[in-house]
Design an enzyme around this catalytic site. Sequence first.
Site, mmCIF file in Angstrom:
data_model
loop_
_atom_site.group_PDB
_atom_site.id
_atom_site.type_symbol
_atom_site.label_atom_id
_atom_site.label_comp_id
_atom_site.label_asym_id
_atom_site.label_seq_id
_atom_site.Cartn_x
_atom_site.Cartn_y
_atom_site.Cartn_z
ATOM 1 N N GLU A 23 4.596 5.309 4.106
ATOM 2 C CA GLU A 23 3.925 6.585 4.362
ATOM 3 C C GLU A 23 4.962 7.553 4.946
ATOM 4 O O GLU A 23 5.618 7.224 5.929
ATOM 5 C CB GLU A 23 2.773 6.372 5.353
ATOM 6 N N THR A 50 -12.308 4.142 4.671
ATOM 7 C CA THR A 50 -11.632 4.784 5.796
ATOM 8 C C THR A 50 -12.335 6.093 6.165
ATOM 9 O O THR A 50 -13.152 6.625 5.413
ATOM 10 C CB THR A 50 -10.169 5.086 5.455
ATOM 11 N N ASP A 109 -2.285 12.246 -2.272
ATOM 12 C CA ASP A 109 -2.277 13.702 -2.389
ATOM 13 C C ASP A 109 -2.488 14.089 -3.846
ATOM 14 O O ASP A 109 -1.756 13.627 -4.728
ATOM 15 C CB ASP A 109 -0.941 14.270 -1.910
ATOM 16 N N ASP A 121 9.759 7.486 1.945
ATOM 17 C CA ASP A 121 9.436 7.561 0.523
ATOM 18 C C ASP A 121 9.300 6.158 -0.061
ATOM 19 O O ASP A 121 10.255 5.378 -0.069
ATOM 20 C CB ASP A 121 10.551 8.337 -0.176
ATOM 21 N N LYS A 171 -2.661 21.904 -8.314
ATOM 22 C CA LYS A 171 -2.138 22.945 -9.193
ATOM 23 C C LYS A 171 -1.286 22.334 -10.304
ATOM 24 O O LYS A 171 -0.493 21.422 -10.063
ATOM 25 C CB LYS A 171 -1.322 23.958 -8.403
ATOM 26 N N ASP A 231 -10.933 10.833 -5.202
ATOM 27 C CA ASP A 231 -12.155 11.623 -5.338
ATOM 28 C C ASP A 231 -11.849 12.979 -5.954
ATOM 29 O O ASP A 231 -12.573 13.950 -5.738
ATOM 30 C CB ASP A 231 -12.865 11.778 -3.986
ATOM 31 N N GLU A 289 0.853 -1.180 0.000
ATOM 32 C CA GLU A 289 0.000 0.000 0.000
ATOM 33 C C GLU A 289 0.890 1.231 0.000
ATOM 34 O O GLU A 289 1.712 1.419 0.912
ATOM 35 C CB GLU A 289 -0.958 0.028 1.187
#
Length: 229
Positions: A81, A204, A130, A108, A134, A166, A56
Amino acid sequence: MRQSHPPLRSYGRLKTRTIKPRQAALMETLLPALRPPSGAFDPRALMPGAAGVWLEIGFGGGEHMAAQAGLHPDTLVLGAEPFQNGVASALRHIDEAGLTNVRVLDGDVRELMARLPDASLDRVFVLFPDPWPKTRHHKRRILQADSVADLARLLKPGGRLRFASDVAHYVDWALALVLANPAFRWTAVQASDWRAPPADHITTRYEEKRLGDCAPVFLDFLRGQPAVL
């Protein structure tokens, strides 16, 4: 030699709030035991006899990762993470569930991927990463042509990649990037295949907040057979 990567650029700080005492203690005691080995390694050596190895990427608070590990105790689940608060939360979930089939990199994921051998993963999850909305920041998204190529290298033939977001533009971005790599095939045959959560998906608290600009979209891809030269 595989290419080294610049430091991961991410939103804000790697720690956004004070970590609770219990979680801070787990960062000191449990995390060192769960970190993958430094240098190249075969994940199956970490859990001999494992039925599969899953990764994951960006597990957030660790709810999905821990739940999947609990449902599949015969599978080794790797997670990466960079955010300390997320790692601390994940450690709490792992500790409370008594999970022994999870390994956690607090950093990373690209560095972890570079240390894994070819065709060593059965499944990969990239869930609500994330979005870097932009345009000038799109280069910081975790899914890029080179990271998709890395996933093609790491997934076994028949392995699966799941991406969920989303954010409409990121969904379009991910679909175009993955399908541009001939190693992958999108498994959807009807709209409900991407509009409805897959049967094995774990929702989640972050997902329930609906912070994006569209309903969650789930893209499942199949890793095909390598080309015959």
